[in-house]
Design a protein around this motif. Structure first.
Motif: not given
Length: 354
Positions: A226, A229, A235-237, A240
């Motif tokens: 993350w 990103g 960009s956590n899940y 990317l």
């Protein structure tokens, strides 16, 4: 002969005669204070603190200035071996990698174990002349960990250019005391816990302009998480959408406490200046070599180095440790490393005890 006094003033007051920076550096007092404050903060705000990215960003910028690059060409991480694996993965199958014999494992082992690559090792002194048309990458340390020998950086760079090879330079044993220009090389890696006086878990991977100019693509960001990103909030899940521009795409989720201290350590190196530290360290090393010569002892040749390794003295290590003098034994050599917090008195004490 002049008697150099320590640099850094009140930043250092070790209880030992510390001559082992080639293994790890001393943490400056201001770095230790910042680390303690961050630990206290973590009791209320978590182990990422109130500003997770600030110290790492400041450290990135400081390292970039030290090696003469814009900060967008520097990635932060926690392991030279991980960053070496990234460079290894960027090479096409069948590539030949050239490296010095006995260079440090974190640099060369990821290149050795990557399937499809051929690692060829030669004596350091012949590295430039052994570059050939089939060589894809020359991987080497600016200063050898074992005995302090300094590579002929200009000769290797020119040989690589002549044959179209990329260069991968490890400055772990050089950055902080040896003047360097990372722009002269394609990839530069540094474990900052030695001469840059940072905690373990602080590393930098830099990309010289040659490595990504002329339309050549950046290597694939194979370990992108993350923090790599472009938009951190998005960009956590999942995959990317876009990696960050420049070298930040190779960032690892960094060890926050390490970079809190690193920010202060790198600021001290900048304040003192690499040129002044170089003059100080090499003067102490020369004083030590002169004292060894007076005793009929001959260290491994490493002119101009802050690291001095001597055969025939390994039996002195327990005696030195008992007297509070910190050195290292490596492959039958007694290794002493002289840095900014050392003085002529430290050298004289070492000579007296051996």
């Amino acid at each position: 002969m002049q008697r150099p006094a320590p640099l850094g003033g009140a930043e250092f007051a070790p209880e030992t005669t510390y001559l082992n920076t080639a293994a790890s550096g001393l943490l400056p007092r201001s770095s230790a204070d910042a680390l303690r404050a961050a630990l206290d903060e973590s009791a209320s705000y978590g182990t990422m603190g109130r500003d997770y990215f600030g110290p790492a960003a400041a450290s990135r910028a400081a390292f970039a200035r030290l090696v003469g690059l814009p900060e967008e060409r520097v990635a932060v991480g926690g392991s030279v071996a991980v960053q070496s694996a990234l460079i290894a993965a960027s090479l096409p199958p069948g590539s030949e990698v050239l490296a010095p014999e006995g260079d440090f494992s974190s640099l060369v082992n990821p290149l050795a174990v990557r399937p499809g690559l051929t690692l060829r090792t030669v004596p350091l002194e012949r590295l430039a002349e052994e570059v050939r048309p089939g060589t894809a990458l020359v991987a080497f340390s600016a200063v050898q960990s074992l005995d302090g020998r300094i590579a002929d950086l200009a000769a290797v760079r020119e040989a690589a250019r002549t044959h179209g090879a990329r260069t991968y330079l490890d400055v772990t044993q050089a950055a902080g005391w040896l003047p360097l220009r990372a722009d002269d090389f394609d990839h530069v890696v540094c474990g900052a816990f030695k001469w840059l006086l940072c905690p373990r878990g602080t590393t930098f991977l830099a990309f010289g302009r040659e490595g990504t100019s002329g339309g050549e693509a950046w290597p694939e960001a194979l370990h992108a998480g993350w923090v790599a990103g472009e938009d951190l909030a998005a960009s956590n899940y999942g995959p990317l959408l876009r990696t960050a521009p420049g070298a930040r795409r190779y960032d690892e989720p960094h060890a926050h406490f390490s970079y809190v201290a690193a920010e202060r350590s790198l600021a001290l190196i900048e304040e003192l200046g690499v040129a002044a530290i170089h003059a100080h360290n090499t003067a102490l090393a020369d004083r030590y070599r002169a004292g060894l010569a007076e005793r009929g002892l001959v260290p491994r040749p490493a002119p101009g180095s802050a690291i001095v390794s001597t055969p025939g003295l390994t039996d002195a290590e327990p005696r030195l440790t008992g007297a509070g003098v910190q050195v290292a034994v490596r492959e039958g050599l007694l290794r002493a490393a002289f840095h900014l917090y050392n003085s002529a008195d430290d050298v004289d004490r070492l000579l007296k005890l051996i």
